[in-house]
Motif scaffolding. Structure first.
Motif, PDB file in Angstrom:
ATOM      1  N   GLY A  24       0.802  -1.214   0.000  1.00 32.29           N
ATOM      2  CA  GLY A  24       0.000   0.000   0.000  1.00 32.29           C
ATOM      3  C   GLY A  24       0.837   1.268   0.000  1.00 32.29           C
ATOM      4  N   PHE A  25       2.083   1.163   0.470  1.00 33.62           N
ATOM      5  CA  PHE A  25       2.971   2.323   0.416  1.00 33.62           C
ATOM      6  C   PHE A  25       3.327   2.663  -1.030  1.00 33.62           C
ATOM      7  CE2 PHE A  25       4.181   0.791   4.755  1.00 33.62           C
ATOM      8  CZ  PHE A  25       3.713   1.886   5.455  1.00 33.62           C
ATOM      9  N   THR A  26       3.510   1.647  -1.834  1.00 34.39           N
ATOM     10  CA  THR A  26       3.901   1.827  -3.234  1.00 34.39           C
ATOM     11  C   THR A  26       2.696   1.962  -4.156  1.00 34.39           C
ATOM     12  OG1 THR A  26       5.806   0.422  -2.758  1.00 34.39           O
ATOM     13  CG2 THR A  26       5.349   0.856  -5.065  1.00 34.39           C
ATOM     14  N   PHE A  27       1.630   1.237  -3.823  1.00 30.49           N
ATOM     15  CA  PHE A  27       0.432   1.230  -4.654  1.00 30.49           C
ATOM     16  C   PHE A  27      -0.789   1.587  -3.806  1.00 30.49           C
ATOM     17  CE2 PHE A  27       3.406  -1.865  -6.456  1.00 30.49           C
ATOM     18  CZ  PHE A  27       3.547  -1.364  -7.738  1.00 30.49           C
ATOM     19  N   PRO A  28      -0.955   2.866  -3.459  1.00 31.48           N
ATOM     20  CA  PRO A  28      -2.071   3.265  -2.597  1.00 31.48           C
ATOM     21  C   PRO A  28      -3.445   2.972  -3.208  1.00 31.48           C
ATOM     22  CG  PRO A  28      -0.949   5.193  -3.484  1.00 31.48           C
ATOM     23  CD  PRO A  28      -0.128   4.002  -3.864  1.00 31.48           C
ATOM     24  N   GLU A  29      -3.501   2.762  -4.505  1.00 34.77           N
ATOM     25  CA  GLU A  29      -4.781   2.441  -5.135  1.00 34.77           C
ATOM     26  C   GLU A  29      -5.326   1.093  -4.646  1.00 34.77           C
ATOM     27  OE1 GLU A  29      -1.506   1.387  -8.149  1.00 34.77           O
ATOM     28  OE2 GLU A  29      -1.915   3.034  -6.780  1.00 34.77           O
ATOM     29  N   LEU A  30      -4.439   0.175  -4.221  1.00 34.02           N
ATOM     30  CA  LEU A  30      -4.895  -1.090  -3.647  1.00 34.02           C
ATOM     31  C   LEU A  30      -5.723  -0.826  -2.400  1.00 34.02           C
ATOM     32  CD1 LEU A  30      -1.605  -3.217  -3.813  1.00 34.02           C
ATOM     33  CD2 LEU A  30      -3.632  -3.483  -5.246  1.00 34.02           C
ATOM     34  N   ASN A  31      -5.204   0.032  -1.564  1.00 36.12           N
ATOM     35  CA  ASN A  31      -5.862   0.385  -0.310  1.00 36.12           C
ATOM     36  C   ASN A  31      -7.155   1.158  -0.571  1.00 36.12           C
ATOM     37  OD1 ASN A  31      -5.445   2.536   2.378  1.00 36.12           O
ATOM     38  ND2 ASN A  31      -5.669   0.355   2.658  1.00 36.12           N
ATOM     39  N   ARG A  32      -7.108   2.120  -1.454  1.00 33.05           N
ATOM     40  CA  ARG A  32      -8.315   2.898  -1.784  1.00 33.05           C
ATOM     41  C   ARG A  32      -9.437   1.985  -2.267  1.00 33.05           C
ATOM     42  NH1 ARG A  32      -4.721   6.691  -3.780  1.00 33.05           N
ATOM     43  NH2 ARG A  32      -4.936   5.890  -5.891  1.00 33.05           N
ATOM     44  N   TYR A  33      -9.083   1.050  -3.148  1.00 29.78           N
ATOM     45  CA  TYR A  33     -10.096   0.138  -3.682  1.00 29.78           C
ATOM     46  C   TYR A  33     -10.634  -0.787  -2.585  1.00 29.78           C
ATOM     47  CZ  TYR A  33     -12.582  -3.108  -6.613  1.00 29.78           C
ATOM     48  OH  TYR A  33     -13.578  -3.872  -7.176  1.00 29.78           O
ATOM     49  N   GLY A  34      -9.754  -1.326  -1.762  1.00 30.83           N
ATOM     50  CA  GLY A  34     -10.180  -2.223  -0.694  1.00 30.83           C
ATOM     51  C   GLY A  34     -11.121  -1.560   0.301  1.00 30.83           C
ATOM     52  N   LEU A  35     -10.982  -0.248   0.471  1.00 27.43           N
ATOM     53  CA  LEU A  35     -11.782   0.480   1.461  1.00 27.43           C
ATOM     54  C   LEU A  35     -12.854   1.376   0.841  1.00 27.43           C
ATOM     55  CD1 LEU A  35      -8.906   1.421   3.896  1.00 27.43           C
ATOM     56  CD2 LEU A  35     -10.588  -0.423   4.122  1.00 27.43           C
ATOM     57  N   ARG A  36     -13.141   1.216  -0.416  1.00 31.48           N
ATOM     58  CA  ARG A  36     -14.053   2.110  -1.124  1.00 31.48           C
ATOM     59  C   ARG A  36     -15.447   2.169  -0.498  1.00 31.48           C
ATOM     60  NH1 ARG A  36     -13.713  -2.631  -3.321  1.00 31.48           N
ATOM     61  NH2 ARG A  36     -15.491  -3.669  -4.324  1.00 31.48           N
ATOM     62  N   LYS A  37     -15.888   1.120   0.172  1.00 24.52           N
ATOM     63  CA  LYS A  37     -17.225   1.093   0.770  1.00 24.52           C
ATOM     64  C   LYS A  37     -17.225   1.529   2.237  1.00 24.52           C
ATOM     65  CE  LYS A  37     -18.686  -2.652  -2.244  1.00 24.52           C
ATOM     66  NZ  LYS A  37     -19.157  -4.039  -2.302  1.00 24.52           N
ATOM     67  N   CYS A  57      -2.470  -1.703   8.309  1.00 27.67           N
ATOM     68  CA  CYS A  57      -3.911  -1.514   8.098  1.00 27.67           C
ATOM     69  C   CYS A  57      -4.354  -0.193   8.717  1.00 27.67           C
ATOM     70  CB  CYS A  57      -4.711  -2.661   8.702  1.00 27.67           C
ATOM     71  SG  CYS A  57      -4.554  -4.218   7.814  1.00 27.67           S
ATOM     72  N   GLU A  58      -3.856   0.113   9.906  1.00 24.23           N
ATOM     73  CA  GLU A  58      -4.209   1.370  10.567  1.00 24.23           C
ATOM     74  C   GLU A  58      -3.830   2.567   9.696  1.00 24.23           C
ATOM     75  OE1 GLU A  58      -2.283   1.205  14.415  1.00 24.23           O
ATOM     76  OE2 GLU A  58      -3.066  -0.829  14.663  1.00 24.23           O
ATOM     77  N   ILE A  59      -2.678   2.521   9.080  1.00 27.97           N
ATOM     78  CA  ILE A  59      -2.230   3.608   8.208  1.00 27.97           C
ATOM     79  C   ILE A  59      -3.208   3.777   7.046  1.00 27.97           C
ATOM     80  CG2 ILE A  59      -0.433   4.323   6.566  1.00 27.97           C
ATOM     81  CD1 ILE A  59       1.585   2.874   8.497  1.00 27.97           C
ATOM     82  N   GLY A  60      -3.537   2.686   6.380  1.00 28.51           N
ATOM     83  CA  GLY A  60      -4.461   2.743   5.255  1.00 28.51           C
ATOM     84  C   GLY A  60      -5.866   3.124   5.665  1.00 28.51           C
ATOM     85  N   LEU A  61      -6.341   2.577   6.773  1.00 29.95           N
ATOM     86  CA  LEU A  61      -7.680   2.902   7.251  1.00 29.95           C
ATOM     87  C   LEU A  61      -7.797   4.378   7.599  1.00 29.95           C
ATOM     88  CD1 LEU A  61      -8.155  -0.276   9.435  1.00 29.95           C
ATOM     89  CD2 LEU A  61      -9.690   0.417   7.575  1.00 29.95           C
ATOM     90  N   GLU A  62      -6.807   4.901   8.297  1.00 25.98           N
ATOM     91  CA  GLU A  62      -6.840   6.312   8.686  1.00 25.98           C
ATOM     92  C   GLU A  62      -6.809   7.226   7.465  1.00 25.98           C
ATOM     93  OE1 GLU A  62      -4.351   9.259  11.610  1.00 25.98           O
ATOM     94  OE2 GLU A  62      -4.690   7.191  12.231  1.00 25.98           O
ATOM     95  N   SER A  63      -5.970   6.918   6.501  1.00 27.95           N
ATOM     96  CA  SER A  63      -5.850   7.807   5.341  1.00 27.95           C
ATOM     97  C   SER A  63      -7.066   7.733   4.418  1.00 27.95           C
ATOM     98  CB  SER A  63      -4.567   7.502   4.561  1.00 27.95           C
ATOM     99  OG  SER A  63      -4.640   6.225   3.973  1.00 27.95           O
TER     100      SER A  63
END
Length: 87
Positions: A24-37, A57-63
């Motif tokens: 997710g650090f390199t490909f933030p779109e993975l995280n955005r897509y996983g959390l889109r809902k 996960c906390e980093i991605g969830l928070e952002s």
């Protein structure tokens, strides 16, 4: 879980944050897509803080949600630390 919190919110359609370890650090779109809902559910339910058991996960969830996420350990600590009375 009721010893720790009074209400637990489990979002629908979000099984994984999509951070994929450290990808997710390199490909933030993975995280955005996983959390889109997630964000619409967070906002609709007036959630103010989230807990997780994974730092990445906390980093991605928070952002991607606009609320702070922290380790579940903080919640356990807060609920198990004796309160002291200050005179």
């Amino acid at each position: 879980m009721t010893a720790l919190v009074s209400v637990v919110f489990l979002p629908e359609g979000v099984g994984c944050c999509g951070f994929a370890g450290d990808r997710g650090f390199t490909f933030p779109e993975l995280n955005r897509y996983g959390l889109r809902k997630l964000r619409p559910q967070i906002e609709a339910n007036h959630i103010e803080v989230g807990y997780s058991n994974s730092r990445t996960c906390e980093i991605g969830l928070e952002s991607n949600t606009g609320i702070p996420y922290m380790s579940i350990v903080y919640l356990v600590n807060e609920c198990t630390t004796p309160k002291t009375n200050k005179d």
